[in-house]
Motif scaffolding. Structure first.
Motif, PDB file in Angstrom:
ATOM      1  N   ASP A  77       0.841  -1.212   0.000  1.00 45.87           N
ATOM      2  CA  ASP A  77       0.000   0.000   0.000  1.00 45.87           C
ATOM      3  C   ASP A  77       0.869   1.253   0.000  1.00 45.87           C
ATOM      4  O   ASP A  77       0.642   2.206   0.745  1.00 45.87           O
ATOM      5  N   GLU A  78       1.839   1.251  -0.893  1.00 49.06           N
ATOM      6  CA  GLU A  78       2.792   2.352  -0.910  1.00 49.06           C
ATOM      7  C   GLU A  78       2.236   3.526  -1.712  1.00 49.06           C
ATOM      8  O   GLU A  78       1.565   3.361  -2.725  1.00 49.06           O
ATOM      9  N   LYS A  79       2.496   4.726  -1.211  1.00 45.73           N
ATOM     10  CA  LYS A  79       2.119   5.965  -1.912  1.00 45.73           C
ATOM     11  C   LYS A  79       3.262   6.956  -1.771  1.00 45.73           C
ATOM     12  O   LYS A  79       3.718   7.227  -0.652  1.00 45.73           O
ATOM     13  N   THR A  80       3.725   7.487  -2.899  1.00 42.83           N
ATOM     14  CA  THR A  80       4.851   8.416  -2.864  1.00 42.83           C
ATOM     15  C   THR A  80       4.425   9.754  -3.459  1.00 42.83           C
ATOM     16  O   THR A  80       3.844   9.801  -4.554  1.00 42.83           O
ATOM     17  N   LEU A  81       4.737  10.832  -2.767  1.00 45.75           N
ATOM     18  CA  LEU A  81       4.453  12.199  -3.220  1.00 45.75           C
ATOM     19  C   LEU A  81       5.753  12.986  -3.189  1.00 45.75           C
ATOM     20  O   LEU A  81       6.486  12.936  -2.186  1.00 45.75           O
ATOM     21  N   ILE A  82       6.015  13.730  -4.308  1.00 46.74           N
ATOM     22  CA  ILE A  82       7.194  14.578  -4.374  1.00 46.74           C
ATOM     23  C   ILE A  82       6.727  16.021  -4.607  1.00 46.74           C
ATOM     24  O   ILE A  82       5.920  16.281  -5.508  1.00 46.74           O
ATOM     25  N   PHE A  83       7.264  16.952  -3.801  1.00 48.17           N
ATOM     26  CA  PHE A  83       6.903  18.371  -3.908  1.00 48.17           C
ATOM     27  C   PHE A  83       8.166  19.176  -4.205  1.00 48.17           C
ATOM     28  O   PHE A  83       9.274  18.823  -3.772  1.00 48.17           O
ATOM     29  N   ASP A  84       7.952  20.288  -4.969  1.00 47.58           N
ATOM     30  CA  ASP A  84       9.085  21.179  -5.219  1.00 47.58           C
ATOM     31  C   ASP A  84       9.186  22.190  -4.092  1.00 47.58           C
ATOM     32  O   ASP A  84       8.454  22.124  -3.107  1.00 47.58           O
ATOM     33  N   GLU A  85      10.101  23.172  -4.289  1.00 46.27           N
ATOM     34  CA  GLU A  85      10.349  24.133  -3.221  1.00 46.27           C
ATOM     35  C   GLU A  85       9.158  25.056  -2.967  1.00 46.27           C
ATOM     36  O   GLU A  85       9.065  25.693  -1.920  1.00 46.27           O
ATOM     37  N   ASN A  86       8.247  25.131  -3.933  1.00 44.86           N
ATOM     38  CA  ASN A  86       7.045  25.959  -3.755  1.00 44.86           C
ATOM     39  C   ASN A  86       5.860  25.140  -3.253  1.00 44.86           C
ATOM     40  O   ASN A  86       4.714  25.594  -3.348  1.00 44.86           O
ATOM     41  N   PHE A  87       6.146  23.925  -2.817  1.00 42.29           N
ATOM     42  CA  PHE A  87       5.126  23.029  -2.261  1.00 42.29           C
ATOM     43  C   PHE A  87       4.119  22.559  -3.316  1.00 42.29           C
ATOM     44  O   PHE A  87       2.978  22.242  -3.001  1.00 42.29           O
ATOM     45  N   ASN A  88       4.575  22.565  -4.573  1.00 43.88           N
ATOM     46  CA  ASN A  88       3.725  22.039  -5.630  1.00 43.88           C
ATOM     47  C   ASN A  88       4.002  20.558  -5.826  1.00 43.88           C
ATOM     48  O   ASN A  88       5.169  20.127  -5.835  1.00 43.88           O
ATOM     49  N   LEU A  89       2.935  19.779  -6.020  1.00 42.59           N
ATOM     50  CA  LEU A  89       3.075  18.345  -6.205  1.00 42.59           C
ATOM     51  C   LEU A  89       3.593  18.091  -7.623  1.00 42.59           C
ATOM     52  O   LEU A  89       2.935  18.424  -8.607  1.00 42.59           O
ATOM     53  N   ILE A  90       4.800  17.468  -7.710  1.00 42.81           N
ATOM     54  CA  ILE A  90       5.389  17.236  -9.018  1.00 42.81           C
ATOM     55  C   ILE A  90       5.407  15.760  -9.384  1.00 42.81           C
ATOM     56  O   ILE A  90       5.697  15.414 -10.523  1.00 42.81           O
ATOM     57  N   TYR A  91       5.133  14.903  -8.390  1.00 45.87           N
ATOM     58  CA  TYR A  91       5.086  13.475  -8.694  1.00 45.87           C
ATOM     59  C   TYR A  91       4.193  12.771  -7.672  1.00 45.87           C
ATOM     60  O   TYR A  91       4.220  13.052  -6.469  1.00 45.87           O
ATOM     61  N   SER A  92       3.368  11.818  -8.181  1.00 46.93           N
ATOM     62  CA  SER A  92       2.510  10.993  -7.324  1.00 46.93           C
ATOM     63  C   SER A  92       2.483   9.587  -7.908  1.00 46.93           C
ATOM     64  O   SER A  92       2.323   9.410  -9.114  1.00 46.93           O
ATOM     65  N   SER A  93       2.680   8.577  -7.061  1.00 44.94           N
ATOM     66  CA  SER A  93       2.680   7.187  -7.529  1.00 44.94           C
ATOM     67  C   SER A  93       1.290   6.769  -7.976  1.00 44.94           C
ATOM     68  O   SER A  93       0.297   7.469  -7.724  1.00 44.94           O
ATOM     69  N   LEU A  94       1.186   5.596  -8.639  1.00 41.72           N
ATOM     70  CA  LEU A  94      -0.040   5.192  -9.305  1.00 41.72           C
ATOM     71  C   LEU A  94      -1.146   4.689  -8.373  1.00 41.72           C
ATOM     72  O   LEU A  94      -2.306   4.723  -8.734  1.00 41.72           O
ATOM     73  N   ASP A  95      -0.810   4.156  -7.220  1.00 41.23           N
ATOM     74  CA  ASP A  95      -1.839   3.482  -6.411  1.00 41.23           C
ATOM     75  C   ASP A  95      -2.828   4.492  -5.841  1.00 41.23           C
ATOM     76  O   ASP A  95      -2.635   5.704  -5.910  1.00 41.23           O
ATOM     77  N   ASP A  96      -3.883   3.950  -5.256  1.00 36.42           N
ATOM     78  CA  ASP A  96      -4.985   4.781  -4.758  1.00 36.42           C
ATOM     79  C   ASP A  96      -4.840   5.161  -3.289  1.00 36.42           C
ATOM     80  O   ASP A  96      -5.761   5.742  -2.703  1.00 36.42           O
ATOM     81  N   THR A  97      -3.745   4.809  -2.671  1.00 39.74           N
ATOM     82  CA  THR A  97      -3.563   5.126  -1.263  1.00 39.74           C
ATOM     83  C   THR A  97      -3.462   6.637  -1.088  1.00 39.74           C
ATOM     84  O   THR A  97      -2.778   7.314  -1.855  1.00 39.74           O
ATOM     85  N   LYS A  98      -4.154   7.129  -0.081  1.00 39.78           N
ATOM     86  CA  LYS A  98      -4.144   8.565   0.168  1.00 39.78           C
ATOM     87  C   LYS A  98      -3.232   8.908   1.328  1.00 39.78           C
ATOM     88  O   LYS A  98      -3.167   8.181   2.313  1.00 39.78           O
TER      89      LYS A  98
END
Length: 449
Positions: A77-98
């Motif tokens: 149930d892995e979920k990965t979120l990557i944010f830039d320096e302005n706190f914008n979401l630049i990457y999100s993994s495919l699964d549905d985990t929140k």
């Protein structure tokens, strides 16, 4: 609770608590190790994802998701979120985990570099990645099923081991201590057998052993030998002194008896009083000799005596002393009784015991009668002597068989207070018991054979 039980209980409790504490420490340490290991995995995952995203130009988000999807790991149930320096979401993994996150979480990351917190079954790891050009924030949510499965297995294993260890500890502790303290139990049993009729008790011991029980047994045997020697010397002195006194007392008694016939009436009263005192002294010496004789027969060969015959002989002696004494004798017509009339005991001593009881019945009653009965009760032969007269108080009953004890009903009766003591000692030698019961104006002595 006995000392043996206390020692077993306390040792078992101590080992149980210590092993329980050790199990708890092992579980705590392994749980902390799992958490650290899981955090390291998530940290490595976050760094690798950020590096692929920012350093490899040929990789876009779709390719990164495909790599992320097919990466081999033990996380679920892995979920990965990557944010830039302005706190914008630049990457999100495919699964549905929140992942529940706020801007304050990212600000916290900038200050503290990383964090790990729990969200129900999942754990969220935050990581701040600082490059020369830009800053990145990574949030990874995952459930460490592999690590938790190992942790739960360890908990079940230690719990089962703890239960098994506790049961074995308690059983073995009680068993081993009970076995080791068997000599102490034998020591107690031997001591309980000691009385004034049995001073020949010795305990098994090893002379060169340093075991505390053996040392105690050796000292006990040495002490009992000294006590036995002292008691034997006392008995011998009493017997010898009593025997030596009989001759001069008999001479004085004979001379007084002759003088009574020769003196006038005025001096005859004085000589009769002296003669009475001498006779009482003679009776005291005879009683002491009888007691000495009883003690000396402890280790003699067991003799057989017929109770009915001993009673008839005692009846004849008492009737010669007290012709006006009425003796009513009855015996249960029971086949079992005739088999039990023969008992272990010296016939002469048994007759002395019966004679003393009959004499007491005569002296301490106004009506001069006694009922003697032999019955069977609970497969035991019961011999009872019942007469009328003033009964004893409860305090007097407690010391009834002590030497020189005389009750309140003996104020106007000559006596030494040794008759019942002699009876009790004679019966004790053969392991028989005598007791006293009282009713309204009735005194009853009961002997159980």
């Amino acid at each position: 609770m006995t000392i043996k039980s206390k020692i077993s209980f306390y040792i078992s409790i101590i080992f149980t608590l210590l092993f329980g504490l050790i199990c708890a420490i092992i579980i705590f340490i392994f749980s902390d190790f799992r958490k650290q290991e899981f955090e390291e995995r998530l940290n490595e995952k976050a760094i690798n994802t950020i590096k692929l995203l920012i350093e490899v130009k040929e990789i876009d988000n779709d390719i990164l998701r495909i790599i992320d999807k097919n990466s081999i790991n033990q996380l679920y149930d892995e979920k990965t979120l990557i944010f830039d320096e302005n706190f914008n979401l630049i990457y999100s993994s495919l699964d549905d985990t929140k992942i529940k996150w706020t801007k304050s979480d990212l600000l916290y990351l900038k200050t503290h570099k990383s964090f790990l917190e729990k969200d129900k079954d999942h754990e969220i790891y935050g990581f701040f990645y600082d490059t020369n050009k830009k800053d990145y924030y990574a949030l990874i949510s995952a459930n460490d099923n592999y690590g938790k499965r190992n942790l739960y297995f360890l908990i079940y294993l230690l719990t089962g081991s703890y239960i098994l260890f506790t049961v074995l500890t308690w059983f073995l502790t009680f068993y081993i201590i009970k076995k080791q303290l068997i000599p102490l139990g034998n020591f107690h049993k031997k001591i309980s057998e000691i009385n004034d009729l049995n001073l020949e008790v010795t305990l098994e011991s090893k002379q060169n052993s340093k075991n505390e029980i053996s040392l105690l047994s050796n000292e006990f045997n040495f002490m009992m030998n000294r006590i036995s020697d002292a008691y034997q010397k006392q008995k011998e002195f009493t017997a010898q002194a009593s025997h030596e006194l009989r001759t001069p007392i008999a001479r004085i008694s004979a001379q007084l008896e002759n003088q009574i016939q020769a003196v006038d009436e005025k001096n005859k009263v004085i000589f009769k009083s002296l003669f009475s005192d001498i006779e009482q002294l003679k009776e005291l010496i005879n009683s002491l000799l009888i007691l000495s004789k009883v003690d000396s027969r402890n280790n003699e060969k067991i003799e057989k005596t017929r109770v009915d015959e001993a009673l008839y002989n005692s009846f004849e002696k008492i009737k010669k002393l007290f012709p006006d004494f009425k003796i009513n004798f009855s015996m249960t017509d029971d086949e079992q009784l005739f088999d039990k009339l023969e008992i272990n005991g010296n016939s002469k001593l048994i007759e002395i015991a019966f004679t003393n009881l009959l004499k007491n019945a005569y002296l301490y009653t106004d009506e001069k009668w006694v009922n003697v009965t032999i019955t069977i009760h609970n497969n035991q032969m019961v011999l009872s002597f019942t007469n009328s007269g003033k009964t004893l108080s409860d305090e007097e009953v407690k010391t009834l068989f002590q030497p020189f004890m005389r009750g309140s009903n003996a104020k106007n009766t000559n006596g030494l207070g040794l008759g019942l003591r002699i009876v009790n000692r004679i019966l004790q030698v053969s392991d028989y018991t005598i007791s006293y019961n009282k009713e309204t104006n009735l005194n009853t002595f009961i002997i159980l054979f």
